[in-house]
Write a protein that holds these residues in place. Sequence first.
Motif, PDB file in Angstrom:
ATOM      1  N   UNK A  90      41.131  30.725  46.116  1.00 23.03           N
ATOM      2  CA  UNK A  90      39.889  31.368  46.534  1.00 23.03           C
ATOM      3  C   UNK A  90      39.781  32.786  45.993  1.00 23.03           C
ATOM      4  N   UNK A  91      40.909  33.517  46.008  1.00 17.45           N
ATOM      5  CA  UNK A  91      40.884  34.896  45.531  1.00 17.45           C
ATOM      6  C   UNK A  91      40.569  34.946  44.043  1.00 17.45           C
ATOM      7  N   UNK A  92      41.212  34.084  43.258  1.00 20.57           N
ATOM      8  CA  UNK A  92      40.981  34.076  41.818  1.00 20.57           C
ATOM      9  C   UNK A  92      39.554  33.608  41.512  1.00 20.57           C
ATOM     10  N   UNK A  93      39.073  32.607  42.248  1.00 20.89           N
ATOM     11  CA  UNK A  93      37.710  32.123  42.026  1.00 20.89           C
ATOM     12  C   UNK A  93      36.693  33.226  42.309  1.00 20.89           C
ATOM     13  N   UNK A  94      36.963  34.038  43.340  1.00 27.82           N
ATOM     14  CA  UNK A  94      36.056  35.135  43.689  1.00 27.82           C
ATOM     15  C   UNK A  94      35.970  36.159  42.562  1.00 27.82           C
TER      16      UNK A  94
END
Length: 337
Positions: free
Chosen positions: A283-287
Amino acid sequence: MLALKETEVERLKADIGTLRKGTLTPELLQNSAMPQMFAYSTGFTYERFNHLCTIFGIPNDPCATQINVPLKYQRNDWQVVEMPLRSQLLFVLMKLRNNEDLKNLAFRFSITVQSASNLFNSWIHYMLDVLGAIPIWPHRDVIMENMPDTYKTDPSTFAILDCTELKMERPTSLVLQSQSYSSYKSTNTLKSLVACDPRGAVIFSSALFTGSMSDKEIVRESGLIPLPEKQIEIGYLQKGDGLMADKGFLIEDDIKSVGLQLNLPPFARSKRQMPSGDVLTTKRIAKHRVHVERAIAKIKKFKMVSDRIPNTRLGNISQIWYVVSVFSNFQPHILKQ
């Protein structure tokens, strides 16, 4: 007979001069009764347009002509030579932004279609020379200083990578048809590798490759790998700094070979549910990765690269792609500090 021809040319020049009294100029567009017409037509504000004039060496003189800038036309085209440089730049920006038909633009600027084609192609070469000489990969300290707070969970990641595809007409060559066919888009495409910094500013834009090439092949052919190595040598990056990409970029060994890290979303280790730690990392990388997608979308607001590219434009579409990629940096950043 020769004197008669010269007389006809002088009469034609006079007629063109009369027409140009009502031809389109930056000032006329800026003073239009329609709100935001200048930004709609060019992608820039009038103030930013004047800044671009400075970058391209255009004097702040509405009457300054081609003699002030080393443009090379295909022939001695007096219609273009006598056209004010500010109007020439306006012409090119309008073509890039909305991909207007050359015949329509030629009419609005009181030149022939052939002159319009000469003008556009010459300016693209000149723009590439000027913008290509501007370093667009910032020092790591500059990136950190302007890094948005939402990105500081990955403070050592200085570039986000992604590939994008541009649709093109079906080539007449069977070989090029096969090479440019993208199974992902189910049509013929050209692909480019783009990197942006945490604010969404473009810091790398490759040439265009055929749509059948994989992301890994494009990374290796684009010149991206030697670039960070050079940035480390001059202190713009440090060993151990990171680049971020989607898990489809199988280039971890290539990135590590130059002393950097590649931050990818975790791969599923089995058919079981992904561990909670991996879910949070994904989720962090996708954000953060969405910023490079937004940066690419900003480039593609220049319709000349988002519309389907005709085969007649393949000769300089890579140059056009780089020019509009850099132009996107002259617009407001996607994220602020």
